[in-house]
Write a protein that holds these residues in place. Structure first.
Motif, PDB file in Angstrom:
ATOM      1  N   GLU A 186      12.073   3.953  10.123  1.00 15.47           N
ATOM      2  CA  GLU A 186      11.115   2.909  10.483  1.00 15.47           C
ATOM      3  C   GLU A 186      10.142   3.409  11.546  1.00 15.47           C
ATOM      4  O   GLU A 186       8.948   3.150  11.470  1.00 15.47           O
ATOM      5  N   LEU A 187      10.644   4.123  12.551  1.00 14.91           N
ATOM      6  CA  LEU A 187       9.774   4.700  13.569  1.00 14.91           C
ATOM      7  C   LEU A 187       8.792   5.687  12.948  1.00 14.91           C
ATOM      8  O   LEU A 187       7.614   5.717  13.300  1.00 14.91           O
ATOM      9  N   TYR A 188       9.278   6.495  12.016  1.00 11.52           N
ATOM     10  CA  TYR A 188       8.415   7.445  11.317  1.00 11.52           C
ATOM     11  C   TYR A 188       7.279   6.708  10.612  1.00 11.52           C
ATOM     12  O   TYR A 188       6.112   7.084  10.724  1.00 11.52           O
ATOM     13  N   LEU A 189       7.626   5.638   9.901  1.00  5.83           N
ATOM     14  CA  LEU A 189       6.602   4.861   9.189  1.00  5.83           C
ATOM     15  C   LEU A 189       5.599   4.232  10.149  1.00  5.83           C
ATOM     16  O   LEU A 189       4.396   4.216   9.875  1.00  5.83           O
ATOM     17  N   VAL A 190       6.073   3.728  11.280  1.00  8.73           N
ATOM     18  CA  VAL A 190       5.173   3.132  12.271  1.00  8.73           C
ATOM     19  C   VAL A 190       4.186   4.178  12.779  1.00  8.73           C
ATOM     20  O   VAL A 190       2.982   3.939  12.851  1.00  8.73           O
ATOM     21  N   PHE A 191       4.687   5.361  13.130  1.00  6.66           N
ATOM     22  CA  PHE A 191       3.805   6.411  13.651  1.00  6.66           C
ATOM     23  C   PHE A 191       2.817   6.900  12.595  1.00  6.66           C
ATOM     24  O   PHE A 191       1.648   7.114  12.884  1.00  6.66           O
ATOM     25  N   ILE A 192       3.274   7.067  11.362  1.00  9.81           N
ATOM     26  CA  ILE A 192       2.381   7.516  10.285  1.00  9.81           C
ATOM     27  C   ILE A 192       1.304   6.469  10.020  1.00  9.81           C
ATOM     28  O   ILE A 192       0.129   6.806   9.850  1.00  9.81           O
ATOM     29  N   ARG A 193       1.671   5.206  10.010  1.00 11.83           N
ATOM     30  CA  ARG A 193       0.674   4.146   9.796  1.00 11.83           C
ATOM     31  C   ARG A 193      -0.319   4.087  10.947  1.00 11.83           C
ATOM     32  O   ARG A 193      -1.506   3.835  10.747  1.00 11.83           O
ATOM     33  N   MET A 194       0.161   4.315  12.171  1.00 10.82           N
ATOM     34  CA  MET A 194      -0.735   4.324  13.319  1.00 10.82           C
ATOM     35  C   MET A 194      -1.714   5.494  13.231  1.00 10.82           C
ATOM     36  O   MET A 194      -2.904   5.331  13.498  1.00 10.82           O
ATOM     37  N   LEU A 195      -1.224   6.667  12.841  1.00  3.10           N
ATOM     38  CA  LEU A 195      -2.112   7.820  12.676  1.00  3.10           C
ATOM     39  C   LEU A 195      -3.117   7.595  11.551  1.00  3.10           C
ATOM     40  O   LEU A 195      -4.246   8.072  11.615  1.00  3.10           O
ATOM     41  N   ASN A 196      -2.700   6.875  10.525  1.00  2.98           N
ATOM     42  CA  ASN A 196      -3.591   6.580   9.408  1.00  2.98           C
ATOM     43  C   ASN A 196      -4.659   5.553   9.798  1.00  2.98           C
ATOM     44  O   ASN A 196      -5.796   5.636   9.351  1.00  2.98           O
ATOM     45  N   ALA A 197      -4.296   4.596  10.650  1.00  6.02           N
ATOM     46  CA  ALA A 197      -5.195   3.502  10.985  1.00  6.02           C
ATOM     47  C   ALA A 197      -6.144   3.823  12.140  1.00  6.02           C
ATOM     48  O   ALA A 197      -7.211   3.231  12.238  1.00  6.02           O
ATOM     49  N   PHE A 198      -5.759   4.746  13.025  1.00  4.92           N
ATOM     50  CA  PHE A 198      -6.555   5.019  14.219  1.00  4.92           C
ATOM     51  C   PHE A 198      -6.869   6.506  14.358  1.00  4.92           C
ATOM     52  O   PHE A 198      -6.064   7.355  13.998  1.00  4.92           O
ATOM     53  N   GLU A 199      -8.027   6.762  14.915  1.00  2.00           N
ATOM     54  CA  GLU A 199      -8.390   8.115  15.313  1.00  2.00           C
ATOM     55  C   GLU A 199      -8.086   8.204  16.802  1.00  2.00           C
ATOM     56  O   GLU A 199      -8.519   7.369  17.595  1.00  2.00           O
ATOM     57  N   ILE A 200      -7.325   9.223  17.205  1.00  2.00           N
ATOM     58  CA  ILE A 200      -6.929   9.372  18.598  1.00  2.00           C
ATOM     59  C   ILE A 200      -7.855  10.393  19.252  1.00  2.00           C
ATOM     60  O   ILE A 200      -7.906  11.546  18.847  1.00  2.00           O
TER      61      ILE A 200
END
Length: 79
Positions: free
Chosen positions: A11-25
């Motif tokens: 679940e943490l992996y999915l959260v981080f991957i979705r965050m990387l997909n949704a935002f440019e850091i």
């Protein structure tokens, strides 16, 4: 070992991957991110970077606004 640890890690992996997909850091300050030259303590055995600030910029602002508008809080408690 906790029976739910594998599920929690996924679940943490999915959260981080979705965050990387949704935002440019993007970098917000001038800290050196290089693992050797930007190390906060060159005598340590592990590389620890200096503290830094980043900006999370939405990749698709329209989709983000739509997701926020559709978000609802589910109340599990029954009165």
């Amino acid at each position: 070992m906790c029976a739910g640890s594998l599920l929690a890690n996924r679940e943490l992996y999915l959260v981080f991957i979705r965050m990387l997909n949704a935002f440019e850091i993007i970098k917000a300050d001038e800290v050196d991110p290089h693992p050797v030259t930007g190390n906060s303590d060159p005598t340590s055995l592990v590389s620890m970077p200096e503290r830094y600030v980043v900006k999370f910029v939405p990749r698709n602002l329209k989709a983000l606004k739509k997701s926020i508008a559709e978000f609802t809080i589910v109340d599990d408690e029954k009165d």
